[in-house]
Design an enzyme around this catalytic site. Structure first.
Site, short mmCIF file in Angstrom:
data_model
loop_
_atom_site.label_atom_id
_atom_site.label_comp_id
_atom_site.label_asym_id
_atom_site.label_seq_id
_atom_site.Cartn_x
_atom_site.Cartn_y
_atom_site.Cartn_z
N MET A 169 -9.70 4.22 20.00
CA MET A 169 -8.32 4.01 20.47
C MET A 169 -8.26 2.85 21.47
SD MET A 169 -5.70 5.68 19.53
CE MET A 169 -4.21 4.78 19.77
N CYS A 181 0.82 -1.21 0.00
CA CYS A 181 0.00 0.00 0.00
C CYS A 181 0.86 1.27 0.00
CB CYS A 181 -1.01 0.00 1.14
SG CYS A 181 -0.39 -0.65 2.67
#
Lengths: 426, 273
Positions: A196, A52
């Site tokens: 998170m 990527c």
């Protein structure tokens, strides 16, 4: 005859993600694409790396300039999004030693977005083996890639470049490992559904934690999360009772008020016989009372702390980069020496040998008769002089032969040499 | 012969110390493996020095202070090497290496005393007493090492500063468990050392307990370690508190071992009259 290594590609620095995504090679079409690369006239060997963050074609070619042109054309056949200028503006080309250096640096993760991240080596290995299977790898790329794996290993073991955690969740795991000797017998409590917190919980699970409790203000959400993490849902009003069981507590709620006060944690610690607790506060506002960190056997890190450690670690990594570059430099030199040795056509070697034989024979003859009286130093000087003469005589024809090497006349020159010097087939 | 071997031992311990320090600074795995091997080399030479002494005199090298110090160092290194086998704690070597070097060197600083041992003392109670007491203390030296590491690691976690120097420290949990392990082994050994000592005293001095300063200091450390062990088992004392108490206990033992006889002359340390 002489082969060059050429790399044409783009990466996270030269092309935006939209471009990288489009140009990337689909894994199902990889074998086919590899064969297409190798069918280009100037190219003998080829490997495609497509992650990527980068798309690169690495080839061994008989003519560097032509190969680079052909590779650009080859990449231009990939899909390309509109509105990003020409593909050429995103491409870089490396040839010869620069190409070798580039591949070594990529494998050693010196060219990565996060310097020292370990995935890239595995990806390069995968793409190398894919090319190997497709039959597009020969002597040169075989050697080049195996050297790049060695370089990566040397850089990892001889420098501190990969030894430090640089993301919030890996720092959290790193800290947990400093507190606890093993994580597989520890219990994590995840409070709240923040993104998170989920990330850190996952990372902990990846590091061996198997027991996870999840709680949320709405119980349905807790049940959902628990299913997602294969954990146990707990009602929000009940979680304080379960705290004694938890070794790592992750707070990730947007609650405006403090969830845990110092005194309540002190009570929990007493119940746990002061077994260590690690609090990770990832809330928008403080979820946990900062004074918890003052308690013996309790450690509290909030998002800023974790990011601070990550930043420090990244600095530490960068300090190691120059050591890694030195290793890369050494390896590039070694590889180029090997490549050059390949480059010596058999005829050149035979010609050298023939002239060397003549030189030796004549030296022996003279030293045995007319030049008998020479001192050791004079003999040495004579050796040096005759050897230098041979080299000077050979210099022009060999350079010419190497340059001509890519031409069709090559065979004619080599034939002529063989006849003139009576080299014959061996 | 014996003296030469002991001198070589000191040099090898110094090499091991240097190697351990290189390991901690550069964090190269190679040195983590090399350093204990160098230490092992020193230990083997040390062992042969002790063996030579035993063959020549027919008695273990424990009668003089210098001998005792050297013998103690030998035990400590031996135990560390055993622990290293199981736990691979090269960092702990960074405490044991220098300690071994300093103590084996210090042994040379003390004058060789009278070689003759009063015949009355030539029984096997004495070597047994010294060995057990020293074994206990050597284990406490390791406990001291892990406790110091615990405090350093804890300080880092609390201050939220992570210099790379301590990156290879074991986790707090591991260090704490080792502290417990050493305590569990050290305490009975020390207890047996005290019992055999007083048995010996009973036979030769006619009194099992004579308020000898060494006996008093042993009793103090015994109580200290006993309290710590009891606290760990019954009250769940952990981590920092246990580490600090271990360090205090070892400081008392070591301090008394090195200077006690000068401050409070006693029948220990080679004065048997």
């Amino acid at each position: 005859m002489q082969k060059e290594i050429i790399i044409v590609g783009l990466n996270h620095r030269t092309a935006p993600v939209e471009v990288r995504e489009k140009v990337a090679f689909e894994s199902s079409l990889l074998a086919d694409s590899l064969k297409r690369v190798c069918s280009l006239p100037s190219i003998q060997e080829g490997v495609i790396v497509s992650t990527c963050n980068r798309v690169e074609v690495i080839v061994a070619a008989s003519d560097g300039e032509t190969a680079a042109r052909e590779l650009k054309g080859f990449l231009a056949e990939q899909e390309y999004p509109e509105g990003h200028g020409g593909l050429d503006s995103h491409l870089y080309t490396y040839t010869a030693d620069a190409a070798v250096r580039h591949l070594f640096r990529v494998a050693a993760s010196l060219d990565s977005m996060v310097v020292g991240e370990p995935q890239i080596l595995g990806q390069i290995k995968d793409y190398y083996f894919a090319a190997h299977e497709a039959g597009t790898v020969g002597t040169i790329l075989h050697r080049l890639f195996h050297r790049s794996f060695t370089v990566a290993k040397r850089v990892r073991t001889e420098t501190g470049i990969a030894s430090r955690a640089v993301s919030v969740s890996s720092v959290a795991v790193d800290l947990a490992r400093r507190i606890f000797d093993r994580l597989d017998d520890k219990t994590v409590m995840l409070i709240g559904a923040g993104k998170m917190g989920g990330l850190v919980a996952r990372h902990l699970q990846g590091s061996g934690v198997s027991s996870l409790m999840v709680t949320n203000r709405t119980f349905e959400r807790a049940v959902e999360l628990a299913a997602e993490f294969r954990g146990n849902p707990i009602r929000f009003e009940d979680y304080p009772r379960y705290l004694t069981l938890a070794d790592l507590i992750i707070g990730c709620t947007s609650a405006p008020e403090m969830l845990l006060e110092r005194d309540s944690v002190e009570r929990v610690l007493r119940e746990r016989k002061r077994k260590a607790m690690f609090f990770i506060d990832l809330g928008d506002r403080r979820n946990f009372d900062p004074r918890i960190h003052e308690l013996d056997n309790a450690y509290l890190y909030n998002l800023d702390d974790l990011e601070g450690v990550a930043r420090e670690n990244l600095k530490g990594r960068k300090a190691e980069v120059h050591k890694a570059e030195e290793i890369v430099g050494e390896e590039v030199t070694a590889f180029l020496r090997w490549l050059e040795s390949l480059d010596q056509v058999p005829t050149i070697i035979a010609l050298r040998q023939r002239l060397e034989e003549i030189r030796k024979r004549e030296m022996e003859k003279s030293l045995g008769t007319g030049l008998k009286e020479l001192s050791e130093r004079q003999r040495e000087a004579l050796e040096d002089m005759t050897a230098a003469m041979i080299n000077k005589i050979l210099h022009a024809p060999i350079t010419h032969l190497k340059r001509q090497g890519r031409d069709e006349d090559e065979a004619v020159y080599i034939e002529a040499l063989k006849k003139l010097f009576d080299l014959g087939e061996k | 012969m014996e003296v030469t071997l002991l001198k070589v031992t000191v040099v090898v311990y110094l090499l091991a110390t240097a190697s351990f320090i290189v390991y901690v600074v550069l964090l190269k795995e190679f040195f983590a493996r090399l350093s204990p091997l160098i230490l092992l080399g020193g230990f083997i030479i040390h062992t042969s020095a002790l063996a030579v002494h035993f063959i020549q005199t027919g008695y273990p090298a424990i009668m003089q202070f210098r001998e005792a110090l050297s013998f103690y160092t030998w035990l400590m290194v031996g135990i560390y090497l055993l622990v290293q086998l199981k736990y691979r704690l090269a960092v702990l070597g960074c405490f044991i290496g220098p300690l071994a070097f300093i103590m084996s060197l210090a042994a040379f600083a003390f004058a060789a005393g009278r070689e003759e041992i009063p015949p009355a003392l030539k029984t096997y109670w004495l070597p047994l007493h010294v060995t057990l007491a020293f074994l206990g203390n050597a284990v406490f030296a390791l406990a001291f090492g892990v406790s110091l590491m615990y405090l350093l690691q804890e300080y880092q976690l609390k201050s939220k500063k992570m210099p790379s120097l301590y990156e290879r420290f074991p986790s707090l949990e591991t260090l704490d468990r080792l502290n417990y392990l050493f305590l569990v082994w050290g305490f009975p050994l020390m207890t047996l050392g005290i019992i055999t000592g007083s048995m010996w005293a009973g036979v030769h001095w006619g009194k099992y307990w004579s308020w000898d300063p060494r006996q008093i200091s042993s009793a103090v450390t015994w109580l200290l370690y006993g309290t710590l062990l009891q606290g760990r088992i019954a009250a769940g004392w952990h981590g920092k508190k246990a580490a600090v108490l271990t360090i205090v206990g070892f400081a008392v033992v070591l301090g008394y071992f090195l200077w006690g006889d000068y401050l409070f002359p006693s029948r220990h340390g080679g004065r048997f009259e």
